[in-house]
Design an enzyme around this catalytic site. Structure first.
Site, short mmCIF file in Angstrom:
data_model
loop_
_atom_site.label_atom_id
_atom_site.label_comp_id
_atom_site.label_asym_id
_atom_site.label_seq_id
_atom_site.Cartn_x
_atom_site.Cartn_y
_atom_site.Cartn_z
N ASP A 119 67.28 42.07 44.15
CA ASP A 119 68.55 41.70 43.51
C ASP A 119 69.58 41.16 44.50
O ASP A 119 70.24 40.16 44.23
CB ASP A 119 69.12 42.87 42.68
CG ASP A 119 69.08 44.20 43.42
OD1 ASP A 119 68.60 44.22 44.58
OD2 ASP A 119 69.53 45.21 42.86
N THR A 141 60.44 43.74 44.80
CA THR A 141 60.98 45.09 44.94
C THR A 141 59.90 46.09 44.54
O THR A 141 59.18 45.86 43.57
CB THR A 141 62.23 45.35 44.06
OG1 THR A 141 62.42 46.76 43.96
CG2 THR A 141 62.11 44.80 42.67
N ILE A 142 59.80 47.18 45.29
CA ILE A 142 58.84 48.20 44.88
C ILE A 142 59.35 48.94 43.65
O ILE A 142 58.59 49.62 42.97
CB ILE A 142 58.50 49.21 45.99
CG1 ILE A 142 59.72 50.04 46.38
CG2 ILE A 142 57.88 48.53 47.19
CD1 ILE A 142 59.35 51.35 47.07
N ASP A 143 60.66 48.83 43.37
CA ASP A 143 61.23 49.59 42.25
C ASP A 143 60.87 48.99 40.88
O ASP A 143 61.04 49.64 39.86
CB ASP A 143 62.76 49.63 42.36
CG ASP A 143 63.24 50.44 43.56
OD1 ASP A 143 62.40 51.05 44.23
OD2 ASP A 143 64.45 50.44 43.82
N GLY A 186 63.46 54.64 43.96
CA GLY A 186 63.90 54.15 42.65
C GLY A 186 65.38 54.40 42.55
O GLY A 186 65.81 55.49 42.22
N GLN A 291 56.18 54.87 50.72
CA GLN A 291 55.96 54.09 49.50
C GLN A 291 56.05 52.59 49.75
O GLN A 291 55.56 51.79 48.98
CB GLN A 291 57.00 54.46 48.44
CG GLN A 291 56.81 55.85 47.91
CD GLN A 291 58.10 56.43 47.32
OE1 GLN A 291 58.27 56.41 46.12
NE2 GLN A 291 58.98 56.93 48.15
O1 F6P Z 1 65.03 48.83 46.54
C1 F6P Z 1 63.89 49.31 47.14
C2 F6P Z 1 64.16 50.60 47.84
O2 F6P Z 1 62.93 51.02 48.31
C3 F6P Z 1 64.86 51.67 47.01
O3 F6P Z 1 64.00 52.35 46.17
C4 F6P Z 1 65.49 52.52 48.07
O4 F6P Z 1 66.63 53.20 47.62
C5 F6P Z 1 65.89 51.54 49.09
O5 F6P Z 1 65.01 50.45 48.97
C6 F6P Z 1 65.89 52.08 50.49
O6 F6P Z 1 66.15 51.05 51.36
P1 F6P Z 1 66.36 51.20 52.93
O7 F6P Z 1 65.85 52.52 53.36
O8 F6P Z 1 65.63 50.07 53.52
O9 F6P Z 1 67.81 51.08 53.14
#
Ligand code: F6P
Length: 365
Positions: A119, A141-143, A186, A291
């Site tokens: 996004d 996105t993995i979400d 998520g 993940q």
């Molecule tokens: O948007 C993907 C995601 O894996 C979310 O589930 C998680 O909150 C976020 O990224 C964590 O991102 P980072 O640790 O890279 O800041």
């Protein structure tokens, strides 16, 4: 007429298994089908702000990439060119560096940019399209929370990792008669918790879309204990929160002076509260970046390859400003303008939630 000779490609936001498969497919299609040059931009849009952050991608440089995790181009979820952090003495001030990106694209002779991102990156792409940059998008996105596409690559790999973790927690939970809490990723969407929880046979699944109630959670665990099932598995999405409460954010240092807000901690809270109320032993596992790490499962390699190929086809057909997406089994496209900012959330009264509840899984309500 379409006069493309050179395209750029970048990956932005959190990484997802399958990014390299997209880079490979874009590079191979661009070179083999159209004879274009492909410039890889390092670390998302930052590679266009700071000099010397590009590499020429060749057939040789993308060889063997299908099974590899991460992104060979590097990525970042900071450094939005329209709101770029710059150090100013002891402070960080945010400035508009979008002009630098436009200049750099011109200097490099990049006709079209392929942006692979979630996004945040898609919103940046949309703002550059409004400034006249030719861009095609690939959702990532993995979400799996981008509304415009039924699926994103990386999601199925994340589900696999989370489900394997639940399987492993089952054996130790049962042996020790414990309640095991697994916190999964998520942010605003509970897809990972819901799908891995159902696939792994969780007893309780907590997602951001359904604020939870400790009475419901403890009632489920007590009910099992009354039937002499002395262990339970609780899967909780990092963005889940109790009814009347808020998601648990933490302040994390990022870079020299910046501090960013990151989700985390709800698993510990849920574990502690269950333990306090029921006087049972709980243990909490935060699955975190496992993940996102590692290579993609075949399904994600295949989807990523289809997306990469389709993105180059969009360029060849002069469909600028479009993003590839999956509708049913077909790869199609929609305008990035429409895709940016539209999230796909779990419907609390939808088919999947209803099925989970009819199977006896507690959704915290
Ligand atoms: O948007 C993907 C995601 O894996 C979310 O589930 C998680 O909150 C976020 O990224 C964590 O991102 P980072 O640790 O890279 O800041």
């Amino acid at each position: 007429m379409n006069t493309i000779s050179k395209i750029g490609i970048l990956t932005g936001g959190g990484d997802a298994p399958g990014l390299n498969a997209v880079i490979r497919a874009v590079t191979k299609t661009a070179i083999l089908d159209y004879g274009w040059k492909v410039i890889g931009i390092r670390d998302g849009f930052q590679g266009l702000i700071e000099p010397e952050r590009t590499i020429l991608l060749t057939l040789k440089s993308v060889r063997g990439l299908l099974p590899s995790g991460g992104t060979i181009l590097g990525t970042t979820n900071r450094g939005n060119p329209f709101h770029y952090p710059e150090e100013n003495g002891d402070e960080i001030r945010y400035v508009d560096r979008s002009g630098t990106v436009l200049d750099r694209l011109n200097e490099l002779g990049i006709d079209v940019l392929v942006v692979i991102g979630g996004d945040g990156s898609l919103a940046i792409a949309r703002d550059f399209i409004r400034k006249g940059v030719k861009i095609v998008g690939v959702p990532k996105t993995i979400d799996n929370d981008i509304l415009a596409t039924d699926l994103t690559f990386g999601y199925s790999t994340a589900i696999t990792t989370a489900t394997e973790a639940i399987d492993k927690l089952h054996t130790t939970a049962e042996s020790h008669h414990r309640v095991m809490v697994l916190e999964v990723m998520g942010r605003e969407a509970g897809w990972i918790a819901l799908e891995s929880g159902i696939s792994g046979g969780a007893d309780v699944i907590l997602i951001p879309e359904i604020p939870f109630d400790y009475d419901a959670i403890c009632g489920k665990i007590c009910g099992r204990r009354e039937k002499e099932i002395m262990f339970s598995i609780v899967v909780v999405s990092e963005g889940a929160f109790p009814r009347g409460g808020k998601p648990s954010y933490q302040q994390i240092p990022a870079g020299k002076k910046e501090v960013v807000k990151r989700l985390g901690g709800v698993g510990e809270r849920v574990g502690a509260e269950i333990s306090r109320r029921l006087n049972v032993e709980t243990r909490v596992t935060v699955l975190g970046h496992l993940q996102r790490g590692g290579g993609p499962i075949p399904f994600d390699r295949f989807l990523a390859t289809r997306f990469g190929k389709a993105a180059v086809q969009l360029i060849a057909e002069n469909k600028m400003g479009q993003m590839v997406c999956l509708h049913g089994r077909r790869v199609e496209s929609i305008p990035i303008e429409k895709a940016a900012g539209a999230n796909k959330l779990v419907d609390p009264d939808g088919q999947v939630v209803k099925m989970a509840e009819s199977l006896g899984i507690c959704l915290g309500r």
